[in-house]
Structure formats: C-alpha cells, structure tokens
Design a protein around this motif. Structure first.
Motif, short mmCIF file in Angstrom:
data_model
loop_
_atom_site.label_atom_id
_atom_site.label_comp_id
_atom_site.label_asym_id
_atom_site.label_seq_id
_atom_site.Cartn_x
_atom_site.Cartn_y
_atom_site.Cartn_z
N LEU A 13 11.69 -1.11 -1.41
CA LEU A 13 10.96 -1.99 -0.51
C LEU A 13 11.46 -1.86 0.92
O LEU A 13 10.67 -1.89 1.87
CB LEU A 13 11.09 -3.44 -0.97
N ALA A 14 12.77 -1.68 1.08
CA ALA A 14 13.33 -1.58 2.42
C ALA A 14 12.87 -0.31 3.13
O ALA A 14 12.70 -0.29 4.34
CB ALA A 14 14.86 -1.61 2.36
N GLY A 15 12.64 0.74 2.36
CA GLY A 15 12.24 2.00 2.97
C GLY A 15 10.75 2.26 2.92
O GLY A 15 10.31 3.39 3.15
N ILE A 16 9.96 1.24 2.66
CA ILE A 16 8.52 1.45 2.45
C ILE A 16 7.84 1.98 3.71
O ILE A 16 6.88 2.76 3.62
CB ILE A 16 7.85 0.13 1.98
N ALA A 17 8.34 1.61 4.87
CA ALA A 17 7.69 2.08 6.09
C ALA A 17 7.94 3.57 6.32
O ALA A 17 7.12 4.26 6.93
CB ALA A 17 8.20 1.28 7.29
N ALA A 18 9.06 4.07 5.80
CA ALA A 18 9.41 5.48 6.02
C ALA A 18 8.82 6.39 4.97
O ALA A 18 8.39 7.51 5.28
CB ALA A 18 10.94 5.63 6.04
N ALA A 19 8.78 5.94 3.73
CA ALA A 19 8.29 6.81 2.66
C ALA A 19 7.91 5.98 1.45
O ALA A 19 8.58 5.00 1.12
CB ALA A 19 9.35 7.84 2.27
N GLY A 20 6.84 6.38 0.80
CA GLY A 20 6.45 5.74 -0.45
C GLY A 20 7.27 6.25 -1.60
O GLY A 20 7.78 7.38 -1.58
N THR A 21 7.43 5.43 -2.62
CA THR A 21 8.20 5.84 -3.78
C THR A 21 7.77 5.00 -4.98
O THR A 21 6.90 4.14 -4.86
CB THR A 21 9.71 5.67 -3.53
N SER A 22 8.37 5.27 -6.13
CA SER A 22 8.05 4.50 -7.33
C SER A 22 9.29 4.30 -8.16
O SER A 22 10.22 5.11 -8.13
CB SER A 22 6.97 5.22 -8.16
N VAL A 23 9.30 3.21 -8.91
CA VAL A 23 10.39 2.88 -9.83
C VAL A 23 9.74 2.43 -11.13
O VAL A 23 8.80 1.62 -11.12
CB VAL A 23 11.28 1.76 -9.27
N LEU A 24 10.22 2.96 -12.24
CA LEU A 24 9.72 2.55 -13.55
C LEU A 24 10.84 1.88 -14.32
O LEU A 24 11.89 2.48 -14.56
CB LEU A 24 9.20 3.75 -14.34
N LEU A 25 10.64 0.62 -14.68
CA LEU A 25 11.58 -0.14 -15.48
C LEU A 25 11.18 0.00 -16.94
O LEU A 25 10.04 -0.27 -17.30
CB LEU A 25 11.56 -1.61 -15.07
#
Length: 1000
Positions: A35-47
């Motif tokens: 969430l902190a880096g959302i402005a710089a790059a999109g990403t994903s996390v799978l729990l």
C-alpha cells in the motif's frame, strides 16, 4: 465485537484499544509495503491459509488502511454456488466501476458488459475481457489509486480467476494493489479436485504468503487477551484443541462458556494422558466447522432452512428481499421472527437498507436499489457447516426453492434444478447438455465439464450417459482438469464395458492427453490417435472434426517430437494436408518437409506448401491473424511452432489467448517454453528458478510430462554452468524414466548436455566421446528436434579433441540439410560452429559471428566464440585483440554464473593480459574495463567490482566465488595498488593504470 474481527485473531493494543493481529506481523508488513508503494508500482499479495487462519481479518485490515490513506477499495468474496458461473467473481469487483466506461473502446465495453451480464450477447473470451478489466481499473486509478481485495479465491470461477491472474501480471505500471486470500487445499466438498482447479493456483499467483498456525506463545497471548475470564485450568484444553487456529482460539472459549453451566468439567484441568479430551474426537477437517453445529441445530428448523438457502444460493439468495420472499413460500414462521432468531444467534447479520419488518422500514421506499440489504455470515465456516449438517433431503429442498425463485433463463436455475433432482431426468439432462455446450463453445471448458458430467448422471439411457461422460472428459481435458477427466473416463468405460466408450474420437483424445500429462506416457497417443484421426476424416466423425482435428494433431506433434516415433509423424503427414496452415507450419518447423511435398495429385484444399525460409515469416503472419479475444487450437500449434524456431520470446503475444486457461497444467507448459527462452537469451537465474519451481510443483501435482519439461530446462542451465553433480542427479528422471516412457528425445537431450558439461571443464576427450555417441559423423538425425542446440558443442568437442576433419564433415551435412535456414537462432549457431571449426587464421568467420544481426541476443554461444577466437589470436601473438576477446567472454560468463567457463576465460586472459599493450595492434573497443597491468585477470575483475561499492559477498555471488576467496584476492590487490583500504581502490586503479600502461 464485530464478527469480521474474529478470523484474524485481533488482540487489543495498548493505545486507544487499537487492534493488532497476533502472529501476523509478516503479512501486515507485506500489505503495508504494497500500500505504501502503490503510487510507484502496482503489486499483488496472496494470503493462503486454512479456514480461520486470519485471511479475512487481514483483508479487513488492508481495506481499513487503504481507506484511511484515501485509496479506493474494491472487494470480491467468492461463493461456492457461483464458482461455476463464468465471470461471476469479476462482476463483484468491477460493478462499482461500470458507471464510467469512457476509457474503454466500443469493443472492450461490449465484451465486458456481455461477460458481466449487463447486456445481452455471447460473452467473449478471456483476452478481451481481461484487457477491458485492466483498462477500466487503470482509468479508475487515474483519479485515485485502487486496492482490490479478493476473499475466498478458492471459490472464484475459473474465468474470473484467469482474469485476476492477467491483471496481476500487468499491475507494475499502475497504482493498483491486489490483495487476495484463498485456501491451500481442494474444495471441502470434493476432495478429488486437484490443485489445478483451485483459484489460488491460477487466479492470483503473485507473492504468496502462507498463514501458519500461531505458535504457543502467540496463541496464549491471544487467548488471554480475548478471553481473560477463562480459568488457567482450561487454557491447555483450549490450546490443544485449537491447534494454533485463531478462529478456534476465539470460538472454543465462547462455546465452553455457554456449555459450562451444564458441563462444569470443561473449565477443569485436562484429563489424564489416558483420558479423552472433550474435543479430541473432532476430525482435523471438520474441527472448526463443528464448532457451529450445536448453534445451528439449536435454531428452529424453519430458521435453519432459510439460512441453508442463503448458504447454497450465493449472492443471489443473500439479498434480504430475495431471501424474505423465498422464506414466505417455504416456511410458516413470520419473517420478522426468522430474522430476529438469526441475529440473536450471532451466526449471521443483516447489512444494508432492509428494515426489521421486512418491508424496508419507514424510509425504505426511497432507497436506491443498490443499497438493498444483505445477509452476511459470521464466517464462511458457518455456511460450510450449514451445508455439512443438512440432510440430502434438506439440501434438495433448498435447491428446489432457489430454482423456483430464479428467472427461467438463469443458468443458476438449471444448476439448482440439477442439484434438487434425484434419479434421472432426460429433459433436465438435455438442458444441462445444451448449457455445457454453450459454455465450451465460449472457451469455458473447465466449467462446462462439471455441468456435462451432471447431465450424464441425469441421463436415463446408458448410451447417452456414456456419450456425455466422454464429452465431459474431453472438456475437462481441454480445460486442464485432468483428474476429473480421468474419473469421467473411468465412468464412461464402466458404462460401455465390455465395449470401448463411444464416441470413439473424443474418448481417444481425452485418454491420450491425460495419460501423457499425468504419467508422461505417449503410448495411448501413438496407438489411438492415428485411428481417431482417420475416423474424423470419415462421415461418422464429421460432428467432432471441427473441435478435435487440430487438438489431436497438436498432441501428436508434441508426442512425435519427444518420442521420434514414426507412427506419430506418419499420422501427422497423412492428415496435416486436411488441416489448416498452423498444422503445416508446426510440422515443417519441427521436422522439415513431409514426404512427397509438392508432388502431383496433392489433395485439393490442402494446407499450402511451406518452404524452409517461409516458416518464420508465415508464423508472424499467422500470429497476427489470430483472434485476440479467444483461445483457439491454432494458437497452441503456433506456440509450438515458435518453440521449434527458438522464437517464443518473439511471439509473447501468443500466450495472451491462453489467459482463460486457468489450469496449472496449461500454464506450466507455457512457463516451460518461456524458461527455455530465458536460457537461450542469457536469463539463466530466471530460467533455473522457473524450472526448479515448475518441476517441484508438477511433481507435487502428479504431472509427469510437465515435470520432464522443467527438468530438461534445468538441465540446460546446470550443464552450461558445469555442474556435474546436479546434472547427474537428473539421470533417474530425465534419462532412465524418459527411456522407459519412450520419450527418447528427452533422454538424448540429457546425453547431449553431458557434452556441454564436459566442455565447461575443458574435458575435450570426454566431451567427444559423448558427442559422437549421440550423432554419427556427418549425419543429421531425422527429424532431430534439438540437434541444432548441440551443434556448437559437437563441433567444439571434435576440434578440441583433435578431430577437426570430423567437425568439417559434420558441418557439410549441416549445410546440405539447410539447418541455418530454419530460424535466426539456427543460423547463428551454425555460424558459431563454422567459426570454431575454421582454420587457425580464419578471422573472417569469427567476424561474421560478431556481425550477425542481433548476436547479443544469444550471449552464451557468442561468448564461447570470443573465447575460442581469443585463444587463436594469442597463438598468433596478437595479444591485444586476444585480451579484448577473452575479457568480453569473461564478463559474459561471469554475468551468466557460468563459473567453469569464466575460469577458462580468466586463465586465457592471464596468459595474454600482461603483454596486451606491447603489440602494435589496437584492441577492439569493448564495454568491459581494460585489464589492469599490475593485476591478474581475476584480481582486476574483483578490484573493478569492489571499486563500484560491492561487498565481498556481492562480488562472490556475481563471480561464483566465496566471500573468503574474494577477501584473499583483495588482500593481494591492496599492496599492488599501494593502498590499505577499500576506499582508495577506484582512484588507485585509475592512477596506476595510467602510470603503468605505455602510451600508444
């Protein structure tokens, strides 16, 4: 206390009652970072975790943090009842965005709205829908970053899961974060489903974080914080029964407290070791679900029945207005009483606008339709337990009620009718059959298979039942649900016994495909598919020809490549002329022209003759002509054609039509081809990581053929790096097992890799022994799928072992066969081999290699050419050019992690570097820093890297050496440069090089 807080095990914090999730620091940190880096790059996390491990609570925490940060939150919760409906999960995510679709093209808007059921029309295939979804998210993210929360992904329909995977792969440039949650096992109501069918395997394969049970310290903390009233005497009992599950740690004390008045022993110390604990008899798979059983059974039958309808009906039945209407037709208890009992039980709550009186209340009439109330279960386990404890008759009654409530044209209605029916029903079976055919025609084979299987179960006629089981098995095979396909085939065989199941052609394809993928066994393909192809060419097979001809030919081409069996090649040659150009291209790419090509009397309408120079060009044209919105068998054939030309990376768009192919078996095949492409283009670490991970996963899932593909990819990297032990470890699976399965070409490839591994260590005689046992002198094996990949090894082994005439003879055969005309990579490898076999002063052959268009695309053979050229230049006394070539080779080998080859290059550089500036010849320009006159080649390289600020460990990782060895080299470098610390290396290198190097 909110029910949503329970699954993650929140613990009250010290400040303002803040909550933290016990034992979930790693997961929270990963979410915070995303969430902190959302402005710089999109990403994903799978729990990923078992029920009750805290996935939903973590998603809630992510949503809270996102909203607090001003981000837009979109949410999806998977439902088992909707898992067979294409794009149902995607509908939940994108529905709030559909009021602003200006960013979409007309085609994308039509595709997306059709897929989501907003407008009438046939839903398009995955790529168009996925592209439209990505565009819509990107447009929304322009206003403010978007966070997508996907809960219960294991219930997401395969079509949506595939789109989620596509979005994940294209997130990087967007201010979008996807956080998903799923279970790691098969669906609890169908333990036979393999991992390839679960949403977590294909839907969101980004960074996966497993939620493990809490350790005893964390569990005790959670228990004491949430249930301070629980006596110490009962703590061990609860900890033992909960097994570290946060949900159980909360729910068990609640249940104990309720039961304690009648069962005071629950609050006492545990029984002796030989006694029986209160919860010990709970099976592991049902322990948590059973926690709700007493509460559910305590409800009146009418209330429990209404909740069961909501549990089975998914989002449709969880709308309060819908559930209320169904309750009025099914039970006599007033709705207000049912609602009161549900809320009092704590098993579910009512969210939204509907008032307690069931009419919307005093202000309900003015509310928008989108604010309608919903029934929200306390936890998914409540829903699972409702279904678990219901009798078959109760479940059928609920399904009947749902079927009556749904519109007549709703696909869900047919599904519920099927679940409500006992015995056979020919009319309903026809409806299911038609629906399954429609879904398969749209590319939804994975979903269609289950529906066709149910149609078979409802069919009263044995022959029809057998035919539908065969059809379902074919759909399951094409959709990648291989174990389901095996079960359906077994059912068809039981129906047809003692005869073979009919229709024969679909049966042959499903059996051949599943046996090859699951067991690595090509025999059914070799024995059944030639006859099945002949049947397709007859009037009896006309109905199946359109959907099976190209898939069968593709399967036979794969089998032909890996077995070399003439039966496969003969069958392809007999029927390729009746197929489309992709078949002809694929056949030509792998095996050259078929016998009698262009002869008089060729069939009318046959695929056009493909010349050897035409394949790359016509492949590009065929790829461009593919439909972008759906998968076709032609795309598979073209992908396999690109693999033959070593050009998968040049046609990366070929993978796009497979976005709907959610199954692991499909993605693994594509990933194996990409891993090979990574190896060819010098991305060895990525290739090896993909290969090792793919081999492990394929082995765990029981996919023997894909495991072999990945092991072959791993073998290439290991051999090129000279790892003898690791390559030898592949023999049981890639050598012996391949020979036993008759996939002889894979075994031959392993044998060829031994040649490369021996060359890496300079063992020329050993390499020559391997090479000449693989390919006879001056002969090109027909058809030899990977002959060109071993060509440089074969020639170098011959030259280095003193058999140059044999190398030249071999190359004459290569030229006569037209190998260089197959593709750019083929031509480059032939050029390298020609240079290696050339006379000592044949510089023009090496210059032709360096001048080859795009030579840098294939760094490994290019570096080998430079190393060999450097050695020849050194023997002629041309030390400056020799040093430049060796230095360039060393740099490439070092970057590739080819330690053995780097050692050869370093030794060659040491032999020429001290005299490199003495000659009159000017060294060619090179990006590599010039060799230092006071240092050896290895010392120079280490000093240059240290000057860049790298640590000993980082330098060691780059050069394949230990940090201790790097330190020892630097210990020698410092006095040679006249320095005592690392800080002076860069300046000393420059000054001493200028002082010691003679002016030119």
């Amino acid at each position: 206390m909110e029910a949503d807080d329970i699954p993650g095990g929140p613990v009250a914090g010290a400040e303002r009652g803040a909550e933290v999730l016990a034992g979930r620091d790693e997961q929270l940190t990963a979410i915070d970072a995303a969430l902190a880096g959302i402005a710089a790059a999109g990403t994903s996390v799978l729990l990923r975790g078992d029920p009750g491990m805290g996935k939903t609570a973590l998603l809630k925490a992510a949503g809270t943090k996102a909203r607090d940060a001003g981000l837009r939150v979109l949410r999806m919760t998977g439902a088992e009842a909707e898992s067979g409906l294409p794009f149902a999960a995607l509908h939940q995510v994108l529905w709030p965005l559909l009021d602003d679709t200006r960013a979409l093209s007309a085609e994308q808007r039509d595709a997306l709205e059709s897929a989501l059921g907003v407008r009438e029309g046939t839903p398009p295939e995955g790529f168009t829908v996925a592209g439209a979804a990505l565009t819509l998210l990107a447009h929304a993210a322009l206003r403010r970053p978007v966070v997508v929360l996907l809960d219960d992904l294991q219930w997401a329909d395969p079509s949506s899961a595939a789109v989620f995977g596509y979005l994940r792969r294209h997130l990087a440039p967007l201010p979008v974060v996807i956080v998903g949650a799923t279970r790691p096992t098969a669906r609890p109501d169908d333990e036979s489903h393999a991992p390839e069918e679960s949403g977590d395997a294909e839907g969101l394969p980004g960074r996966v974080i497993d939620l493990e049970p809490l350790d005893e310290r964390q569990a005790r903390r959670l228990l004491r914080t949430r249930h301070p009233w629980l006596p110490d005497t009962a703590h061990h009992r609860v900890l033992r029964a909960a097994g570290g599950n946060p949900l159980a740690l909360h729910e068990l004390p609640v249940q104990i407290r309720r039961a304690a008045p009648d069962h005071p022993a629950l609050l006492a110390a545990p029984a002796a070791a030989d006694g029986t604990e209160p919860f010990d008899e709970l099976p592991l798979g049902t322990r948590l679900g059973s926690l709700y059983e007493d509460s559910l059974r305590a409800l009146p039958d009418s209330t429990r029945h209404v909740l069961l309808v909501a549990a089975l009906g998914g989002s449709f039945a969880q709308r309060v207005s819908v559930l209320r209407d169904m309750a009025r037709h099914a039970v006599t208890t007033p709705w207000t009483e049912i609602r009161r009992r549900i809320e009092a039980s704590g098993l579910a709550r009512f969210d939204g606008a509907d008032g307690i009186d069931g009419t919307g209340g005093a202000d309900g009439a003015g509310r928008a339709e989108g604010t309608q109330g919903l029934v929200v279960f306390h936890h998914p386990l409540v829903r699972a337990c409702l279904v678990h404890i219901a009798s078959p008759a109760e479940r059928r009654a609920a399904h009947r009620l749902l079927a009556r409530a749904l519109p007549a044209a709703s696909p869900q209605r047919i599904t519920h009718l099927a679940a409500a029916t006992v015995g056979t029903d020919a009319e309903l079976a026809e409806l299911l059959h038609a629906r399954a055919d429609d879904m398969a025609a749209q590319g939804g084979d994975a979903e269609a298979a289950g529906m066709m299987a149910r149609a078979a179960g409802l069919s009263p006629d044995p022959a029809t039942r057998c035919a539908r089981l065969v059809a379902a098995s074919g759909m399951a095979a094409r959709g990648g649900r291989l174990r389901l396909a095996v079960e359906l085939l077994a059912g068809a065989e039981a129906e047809a016994r003692p005869e073979q199941p009919e229709p024969a052609a679909p049966y042959a394809f499903a059996l051949a495909y599943t046996r090859l993928q699951l067991h690595g066994d090509p025999v059914p393909s070799l024995e059944l598919l030639p006859g099945a192809l002949a049947l397709l060419a007859s009037p009896e097979g006309r109905d199946h020809r359109a959907c099976l001809l190209e898939p069968m030919l593709f399967l036979l081409l794969v089998v032909a490549v890996y077995t070399g069996d003439e039966r496969a090649w003969d069958a392809v040659d007999r029927h390729a002329g009746d197929a489309t150009e992709p078949v002809a291209l694929c056949r030509r790419a792998w095996a050259g022209p078929p016998p009698g090509e262009g002869a008089p009397g060729a069939r009318a309408g046959a695929a056009p003759t493909v010349g050897p120079d035409d394949v790359p060009r016509r492949l590009r044209e065929a790829v461009a002509a593919l439909p972008a919105d759906r998968e076709t068998p032609a795309a598979w054939l073209l992908l396999w054609t690109a693999a033959a030309l070593d050009a998968v990376g040049e046609h990366d768009a070929l993978a796009s039509p497979f976005v709907r192919h959610h199954a692991y078996v499909t993605q693994a095949f594509i990933e194996s081809l990409r891993a090979h492409d990574d190896f060819l283009h010098g991305r060895w670490d990525a290739a090896l990581a993909t290969a090792r991970d793919g081999a492990r996963t394929s082995a765990a899932h029981g996919y023997a053929f894909n495991e072999m593909l990945f092991l072959q990819n791993a073998g290439q990297v290991l051999a090129a790096r000279g790892d003898d032990d690791a390559l030898a470890a592949l023999e049981p699976l890639l050598g012996q097992a391949a020979r036993e399965r008759n996939t002889l070409r894979a075994a031959e490839r392993l044998h060829g890799l031994r040649t490369l591994c021996a060359l890496a260590h300079g063992r020329a005689d050993e390499a020559w022994d391997h090479a000449r046992s693989l390919t006879a002198l001056g002969e090109i094996p027909p058809p030899g799928p990977w002959f060109h990949l071993s060509l440089v090894d074969w020639v170098q082994a011959a030259v280095d072992s003193g058999h140059r005439p044999d190398a030249l003879r071999h190359l004459r055969a290569v030229r006569a066969a037209g190998t260089a005309r197959a593709s750019a990579h083929h031509a480059f490898l032939v050029a390298v081999a020609e240079a290696l076999a050339g006379e000592a002063e044949a510089d023009q052959l090496f210059e032709a290699v360096y001048a080859f268009p795009g030579a840098e695309r294939w760094p490994f053979p290019l570096a080998r050419a430079r190393l060999a050229h450097g050695a020849r230049l050194r023997h002629r006394g041309l030390h400056g050019p020799a040093a430049a070539r060796c230095r360039a080779a060393l740099d490439t080998f070092t970057r590739l992690g080819a330690t053995a080859w780097a050692a050869q290059a370093a030794r060659a550089l040491d032999a020429v570097a001290p005299r490199a500036g003495a000659g009159a010849e000017a060294a060619p320009s090179d990006d590599t820093p010039p060799h230092h006159p006071l240092l050896s080649a290895q010392e120079s390289r280490i000093a240059e890297l240290a000057a860049q600020g790298l640590t000993n460990r980082q330098i060691g990782e780059r050069l394949g050496l230990s940090p201790r060895t790097i330190g020892a080299h630097l210990y020698k470098v410092f006095p040679k440069l006249g320095i005592t610390t690392r800080a002076g290396i860069a300046r000393a290198l420059k000054e001493t090089r200028e002082r010691e190097t003679p002016a030119t």
